[in-house]
Each structure stands twice: as structure tokens, then as C-alpha cells.
Design a protein around this motif. Sequence first.
Motif, PDB file in Angstrom:
ATOM      1  N   LEU A  59       0.857  -1.183   0.000  1.00 49.65           N
ATOM      2  CA  LEU A  59       0.000   0.000   0.000  1.00 49.65           C
ATOM      3  C   LEU A  59       0.895   1.236   0.000  1.00 49.65           C
ATOM      4  O   LEU A  59       1.792   1.351   0.827  1.00 49.65           O
ATOM      5  N   TRP A  63      -0.089   7.627   0.080  1.00 46.32           N
ATOM      6  CA  TRP A  63      -1.553   7.660   0.211  1.00 46.32           C
ATOM      7  C   TRP A  63      -1.947   7.623   1.678  1.00 46.32           C
ATOM      8  O   TRP A  63      -2.801   8.381   2.129  1.00 46.32           O
ATOM      9  N   ARG A  67      -3.767  10.576   4.169  1.00 51.64           N
ATOM     10  CA  ARG A  67      -5.012  10.337   4.891  1.00 51.64           C
ATOM     11  C   ARG A  67      -4.866  10.561   6.395  1.00 51.64           C
ATOM     12  O   ARG A  67      -5.799  10.990   7.057  1.00 51.64           O
ATOM     13  N   VAL A 113     -11.476   1.822  -0.320  1.00 53.08           N
ATOM     14  CA  VAL A 113     -10.774   3.077  -0.088  1.00 53.08           C
ATOM     15  C   VAL A 113      -9.686   3.372  -1.115  1.00 53.08           C
ATOM     16  O   VAL A 113      -9.299   4.530  -1.281  1.00 53.08           O
ATOM     17  N   HIS A 114      -9.164   2.345  -1.790  1.00 51.36           N
ATOM     18  CA  HIS A 114      -8.046   2.621  -2.697  1.00 51.36           C
ATOM     19  C   HIS A 114      -7.948   1.527  -3.753  1.00 51.36           C
ATOM     20  O   HIS A 114      -8.293   0.372  -3.508  1.00 51.36           O
ATOM     21  N   GLN A 115      -7.480   1.929  -4.946  1.00 54.03           N
ATOM     22  CA  GLN A 115      -7.256   0.990  -6.033  1.00 54.03           C
ATOM     23  C   GLN A 115      -5.875   1.237  -6.627  1.00 54.03           C
ATOM     24  O   GLN A 115      -5.460   2.381  -6.788  1.00 54.03           O
ATOM     25  N   GLN A 116      -5.189   0.144  -6.956  1.00 47.21           N
ATOM     26  CA  GLN A 116      -3.860   0.234  -7.548  1.00 47.21           C
ATOM     27  C   GLN A 116      -3.794  -0.645  -8.787  1.00 47.21           C
ATOM     28  O   GLN A 116      -4.292  -1.777  -8.782  1.00 47.21           O
ATOM     29  N   THR A 200       2.174  -4.374  -7.615  1.00 48.80           N
ATOM     30  CA  THR A 200       1.811  -2.971  -7.818  1.00 48.80           C
ATOM     31  C   THR A 200       3.077  -2.131  -7.947  1.00 48.80           C
ATOM     32  O   THR A 200       4.175  -2.563  -7.611  1.00 48.80           O
ATOM     33  N   ARG A 229      -7.523  -3.898  -5.102  1.00 47.21           N
ATOM     34  CA  ARG A 229      -8.410  -3.032  -4.322  1.00 47.21           C
ATOM     35  C   ARG A 229      -8.128  -3.201  -2.826  1.00 47.21           C
ATOM     36  O   ARG A 229      -7.811  -4.291  -2.368  1.00 47.21           O
ATOM     37  N   THR A 230      -8.250  -2.096  -2.105  1.00 45.03           N
ATOM     38  CA  THR A 230      -8.038  -2.110  -0.658  1.00 45.03           C
ATOM     39  C   THR A 230      -9.294  -1.587   0.026  1.00 45.03           C
ATOM     40  O   THR A 230      -9.799  -0.520  -0.339  1.00 45.03           O
ATOM     41  N   THR A 250     -11.711   6.954   4.244  1.00 45.80           N
ATOM     42  CA  THR A 250     -12.712   6.653   3.218  1.00 45.80           C
ATOM     43  C   THR A 250     -12.997   7.834   2.297  1.00 45.80           C
ATOM     44  O   THR A 250     -13.890   7.755   1.456  1.00 45.80           O
ATOM     45  N   ASP A 253     -10.295   9.237  -3.514  1.00 45.05           N
ATOM     46  CA  ASP A 253      -8.987   9.645  -4.029  1.00 45.05           C
ATOM     47  C   ASP A 253      -9.145  10.845  -4.939  1.00 45.05           C
ATOM     48  O   ASP A 253     -10.154  10.996  -5.637  1.00 45.05           O
TER      49      ASP A 253
END
Length: 255
Positions: A59, A63, A67, A113-116, A200, A229-230, A250, A253
Motif C-alpha cells: 500500500l 496515500w 489520509r 478506499v483505494h485501487q492500484q 503494484t 483493491r483495498t 474513506t 482519491d
Amino acid sequence: EIGAPPLERHSRGVHLTRAGEALHEEAVELLARMQSVIDEIGSGEHLITSINIGVPPGLPSSWLRDRLSTATDNFRITLIEAPTDEQLSLLKQKELDIALTRRQSEAFPTHLVHQQCLGIVVRSGSPLHEAFAGRDSATLVDMEGLRVLAHSRGEVRVQEEILKNAMLSAGVSATWIFRKFGSYSALIADLVHADVALTTQASAQLNFTGWEWIPLEGEDASGNDLVVRTWATWNPTPSPELLAVLQRLTEPDSP
């Protein structure tokens, strides 16, 4: 009280017995712990809410920093790096307050919450690296016949469960080698004779220094993009402090 004499007296003075040595050792540790508590109370640390957050390998720290940088004024946040399976176990035991997992949980509240993007890393200067020269991306077809190193099961399940099916759907055959990624990933890739590693960009920069990361384009067997996805996952009825941190995690992005 301890059932044995702690001191032994003789002509040369007084010495600890074996029982006395054991008692002395325990007393020193006890007093040290007491001093630690006194120091913590004096610093006001006991007034600060402690929040434990599980973080999956790969991760992006940038990012997470974005947050949490404005959410730590009244909290003490501890980050614990662990794969998804371990995080969910710690969450169930209430040793984690928030788990950032690679898959949705059916047992806890969860929020994407996040995509890579997924990609492949190739050795700089290798024949395969030269074959990708000038290209902006790779495809599943490019992995035909290659030995592919990927995260072990439980770290990034999408790689084992979705990508294998995607390659089968595309008629592509590759040899899969699953290992836990870390500081020796590049060495492991050499030892198992991997042609590429699937990961990633953030993980590639951390674990494959000197290799080049190339984004992977394509779709899985269900027609979804090949992304990692996270999800933020937490126990029901979170405290107000925990809700404040969840609100930051949450947030969408930036485009």
C-alpha cells in the motif's frame, strides 16, 4: 513470604541466595515497569487515544500519509503491516481497530478506499526488458510461457484467484510461483528463475530496486479491470475517535 531465605550471612558479609537473586531480578523489572507508567502519566500519553491500523504489503505510504497526517492530532496511531488473513484475525480479536484489507469482509463493516494498477517488473537490461522497450503497458498475452513470481496467498488474493482465471480465459499459460514479498524479493526472483514479478508499482519500488515496472492492461474473467483493491474494515460500533479516522481513510482519491 517467599518461602525461602533471600539473604545469606557469613563472615565476609551478606549475599543474595538463589531465591534472593530471583526476587531481585523480578523486583528490578517491576520497578522499571512502574517507572515507565509514571513517565507515561507524566507525559500525558495516557490521555491520548491509541488506534491500531493494519496495513497490507504494497500500500503506498504516500496515500496513507495523506489520509492520516491531519487525523493524528488527538490520536496515537500504530501501523501494523500484515496480510489480509492475519489482519482479519487480529480485528476479530480486537487487537486491530481498523484493517486495510485486500478483499471485502462479510463479517465486518467495510468500505473500498483505494485501487492500484497491477503490473509486471522485469530486470533492467534483460532480453525481456528489451522486448518491452518503447511500450507503455503489457498484456496477459505477453506473459505466455513465462515464469511469474507473485504475492503469496493471503497478501494479494486477486493475483492468484482472479489473474489465473483471467489468463485461462485468454488462453494464456504461465508458470506461477507464489512467495511472500519483502526486501529479498529480487533475490528470490533470481533463485526461482522468475522471468517477471507481478505486483503494484508501490511494491515494485520498495522490493525490486533496479527493475522496471510496466502497467498490465486487460480484464479478468468477469470483465473487470486488473487492479488491486483495498478496503477499510472495522468492528461495529466504532468510537467517535475511530469514526474520525475512518472518515479520513474513506475520502475519495483525488482525480
